[in-house]
Design a protein around this motif. Structure first.
Motif: not given
Length: 98
Positions: A26-34, A42-46, A50-63
């Protein structure tokens, strides 16, 4: 012969999977969330603070970027199936730096 082939295949696949599974605690950083297909990433991340990163969204995950400690636990509690360290993912894919 088939057993040897199976064992060789498993040994080749286990190293990258093990490397991805070794997340820092559990540290701050950049993660791939599936997330599951019935949840919006985006709702799980919010919900995890945390906040989403990047312009492209994948069907099951996001940075996602998390700025506070406890990110892994919060993302999992918010409904993420898997949370992976994005820097380790980049290393596994051969990227020098992200």
């Amino acid at each position: 012969m088939r057993l040897e082939l199976l064992l060789m295949t498993l040994s080749v696949l286990c190293a990258p999977i093990a490397a991805l599974g070794m997340l820092p605690e559990d540290r701050p950083g950049l993660y791939l969330v599936v997330v599951p297909p019935w949840r919006a990433a985006d709702q799980v991340i919010a919900a995890a603070g945390a906040h989403p990163v990047g312009p492209v969204r994948a069907p099951l995950g996001e940075f996602a970027a998390a700025d506070a400690p406890g990110a892994l636990a919060r993302l999992r509690a918010a409904g993420a199936w898997v949370v992976l360290d994005a820097k380790k993912m980049a290393w596994l894919c051969g990227a020098a730096e992200i």
